[in-house]
Design an enzyme around this catalytic site. Structure first.
Site, PDB file in Angstrom:
ATOM      1  N   HIS A 105       0.824  -1.219   0.000  1.00 34.64           N
ATOM      2  CA  HIS A 105       0.000   0.000   0.000  1.00 34.64           C
ATOM      3  C   HIS A 105       0.849   1.255   0.000  1.00 34.64           C
ATOM      4  O   HIS A 105       0.320   2.349   0.083  1.00 34.64           O
ATOM      5  CB  HIS A 105      -0.922   0.040   1.226  1.00 34.64           C
ATOM      6  CG  HIS A 105      -1.712  -1.215   1.457  1.00 34.64           C
ATOM      7  ND1 HIS A 105      -1.259  -2.242   2.258  1.00 34.64           N
ATOM      8  CD2 HIS A 105      -2.916  -1.620   0.970  1.00 34.64           C
ATOM      9  CE1 HIS A 105      -2.160  -3.224   2.275  1.00 34.64           C
ATOM     10  NE2 HIS A 105      -3.169  -2.882   1.486  1.00 34.64           N
ATOM     11  N   ASP A 206      35.040 -29.990  17.279  1.00 33.25           N
ATOM     12  CA  ASP A 206      35.245 -31.265  16.600  1.00 33.25           C
ATOM     13  C   ASP A 206      36.410 -31.210  15.612  1.00 33.25           C
ATOM     14  O   ASP A 206      36.224 -31.176  14.403  1.00 33.25           O
ATOM     15  CB  ASP A 206      33.974 -31.721  15.878  1.00 33.25           C
ATOM     16  CG  ASP A 206      34.057 -33.199  15.515  1.00 33.25           C
ATOM     17  OD1 ASP A 206      35.157 -33.647  15.120  1.00 33.25           O
ATOM     18  OD2 ASP A 206      33.054 -33.910  15.625  1.00 33.25           O
ATOM     19  N   HIS A 209      37.369 -34.974  13.643  1.00 29.30           N
ATOM     20  CA  HIS A 209      36.960 -35.519  12.339  1.00 29.30           C
ATOM     21  C   HIS A 209      37.996 -35.262  11.254  1.00 29.30           C
ATOM     22  O   HIS A 209      38.016 -35.950  10.238  1.00 29.30           O
ATOM     23  CB  HIS A 209      35.618 -34.913  11.893  1.00 29.30           C
ATOM     24  CG  HIS A 209      35.732 -33.492  11.404  1.00 29.30           C
ATOM     25  ND1 HIS A 209      35.866 -32.408  12.238  1.00 29.30           N
ATOM     26  CD2 HIS A 209      35.757 -32.970  10.145  1.00 29.30           C
ATOM     27  CE1 HIS A 209      35.941 -31.304  11.533  1.00 29.30           C
ATOM     28  NE2 HIS A 209      35.896 -31.607  10.254  1.00 29.30           N
ATOM     29  N   HIS A 214      38.770 -35.196   6.228  1.00 31.54           N
ATOM     30  CA  HIS A 214      39.475 -34.325   5.285  1.00 31.54           C
ATOM     31  C   HIS A 214      40.745 -34.966   4.720  1.00 31.54           C
ATOM     32  O   HIS A 214      41.572 -34.298   4.119  1.00 31.54           O
ATOM     33  CB  HIS A 214      39.829 -32.991   5.958  1.00 31.54           C
ATOM     34  CG  HIS A 214      38.625 -32.219   6.400  1.00 31.54           C
ATOM     35  ND1 HIS A 214      37.535 -31.999   5.581  1.00 31.54           N
ATOM     36  CD2 HIS A 214      38.326 -31.620   7.578  1.00 31.54           C
ATOM     37  CE1 HIS A 214      36.625 -31.296   6.235  1.00 31.54           C
ATOM     38  NE2 HIS A 214      37.076 -31.068   7.452  1.00 31.54           N
ATOM     39  N   ASP A 365      32.699 -32.051   5.028  1.00 26.52           N
ATOM     40  CA  ASP A 365      31.931 -31.721   6.241  1.00 26.52           C
ATOM     41  C   ASP A 365      30.450 -31.919   6.026  1.00 26.52           C
ATOM     42  O   ASP A 365      29.710 -32.249   6.940  1.00 26.52           O
ATOM     43  CB  ASP A 365      32.196 -30.275   6.674  1.00 26.52           C
ATOM     44  CG  ASP A 365      33.616 -30.126   7.244  1.00 26.52           C
ATOM     45  OD1 ASP A 365      34.064 -31.043   7.939  1.00 26.52           O
ATOM     46  OD2 ASP A 365      34.246 -29.096   6.970  1.00 26.52           O
TER      47      ASP A 365
HETATM   48 FE1  FES Z   1       0.205  -2.090   3.607  1.00 27.51          FE
HETATM   49 FE2  FES Z   1       2.806  -2.375   3.847  1.00 27.51          FE
HETATM   50  S1  FES Z   1       1.748  -0.640   3.210  1.00 27.51           S
HETATM   51  S2  FES Z   1       1.295  -3.859   4.104  1.00 27.51           S
HETATM   52 FE    FE Z   2      35.829 -30.148   8.783  1.00 28.04          FE
END
Ligand code: FES
Ligand code: FE
Length: 365
Positions: A105, A206, A209, A214, A365
């Site tokens: 609006h 961790d 791992h 890796h 990962d």
């Molecule tokens: Fe109406 Fe943002 S102006 S919802």
């Molecule tokens: Fe890692």
């Protein structure tokens, strides 16, 4: 902790967790309210909105948030929600704008959060709308540390400094090592099928791992760079410490007995990055002191609940929870502002190759 008492899922005595905390919708909803609705959350970095009127779209938990820098340079963070009927007012990821007009609006808000224009204010509202009190919903507190921006919805939150607490001593090695600071580049965004706590927790502690998960990525990198790290390091007995500095934050760092060991351990990096790191060591020592420059190297870390980072290619992670089963990953890279363009490119390339969305280590990962 309230969640543990209510659901009886944390056995402090034996150090055990019930795995339902990773899948239970009720636990997740309570986390959104009591953790993401109250804690200091990482929401961006000053370099993402460097100019007056810049904005960056982010989240606090599941709530969309607009991070703005107003015309005077002040930082703000607002819920991305129109005060009329709740529409999202900003839809771009980032940009530069003094005002944001809701597309439904046409209510328009300034980047300081004020409601500055309402179509048909006289005709439709007989001039009686409480315009003064219909500005955007602001976070309760916003503060920065090393250019990193944090915000909280909790009026009664401790100061950011208190929240970071002793973790700052370690954070400085990553984020306060150069006079010129750093820029945060990114983010790359993707969704992973896990609970947000898996990610946050993994970066706390961790490292276990790494030698298995890796392994192939490490070997591939060694081959390309012609190093043989395997012969120099024993992954399960490398000296280091796991740190719990309070408030749930945590990290792991390696320790060294000599400079020779320090640089040996850094050897896996691109030569251009290694040379750069050597160049900036005197400046780092001036800023951080001897121990944090020569005798330790932070590896992985999490600032609870939604920020993690790593040494090496310096990835910084922002975790956005997306229900109990998914996490939206936002991946940034902390690049020293005063590094040459060539060095910055090397960090970026290195980072993408390892921890980018299709990086070798990231896939592991
Ligand atoms: Fe109406 Fe943002 S102006 S919802
Ligand atoms: Fe890692």
């Amino acid at each position: 902790m309230v969640i543990s008492q209510k659901y009886n899922v944390i056995d402090m005595e034996n150090g055990l967790l019930d795995r339902s905390i990773f899948v239970d919708e009720n636990v997740y909803q309570e986390e959104l309210e009591k953790i993401f609705g109250r804690a200091w959350l990482f929401i961006g970095h000053e370099s993402l909105i460097p100019n007056p009127n810049d904005f960056f779209l982010t989240y606090m938990g599941e709530d969309p948030v607009i991070l703005t820098r107003d015309g005077k340079g002040e930082l703000h963070a607002f819920l991305n929600m129109c005060r009329h009927r709740g529409n999202r007012i900003v839809r771009a990821d980032d940009g530069n704008a003094k005002n944001f007009m809701c597309a439904y609006h046409g209510w328009t808000f300034s980047n300081e959060g004020k409601l500055v224009s309402v179509p048909g204010l006289q005709e439709a509202y007989y001039g009686e709308l409480d315009v003064e009190n219909l500005g955007l919903v602001s976070v309760a507190h916003l503060d920065t540390y090393a250019g990193l921006i944090f915000a909280t919805w909790a009026e009664d939150a401790p100061t950011l400094e208190a929240y970071l607490g002793d973790h700052r001593w370690y954070m400085d090695v990553q984020f306060n090592r150069r006079d010129g600071g750093f820029t945060l580049i990114g983010p790359d965004k993707w969704i992973i099928p896990n609970n947000w706590k898996n990610s946050a927790d993994n970066f706390v502690g961790d490292n276990y791992h790494a030698p298995i998960s890796h392994r192939s990525a490490t070997l591939a990198r060694q081959q390309v760079r012609g190093h043989n790290i395997d012969q120099q390091f024993k992954p399960y007995s490398t000296p280091g410490q796991q740190v719990s500095p309070g408030n749930g934050h945590g990290m792991g760092h390696l320790t060294f007995e000599s400079d020779e060991e320090y640089w040996k351990r850094n050897q896996g990096q691109d030569q251009i990055i290694l040379d750069y790191e050597k160049d900036i060591h005197p400046e780092m020592e001036r800023r951080l002191g001897f121990v944090r420059t020569h005798r330790m190297r932070p590896g992985h870390s999490t600032l609870v609940p939604n920020m993690s980072w790593l040494a090496g290619p310096r990835p910084v992670r922002l975790w956005h929870p997306r229900g109990p089963f998914h996490t939206e990953v936002w991946a940034f890279w902390a690049i020293d502002r005063e590094a040459s363009e060539e060095v910055q490119r090397a960090y970026r390339r290195n980072g993408m190759q390892s921890f980018g969305p299709s990086g070798l280590s990231e896939q592991d990962d």
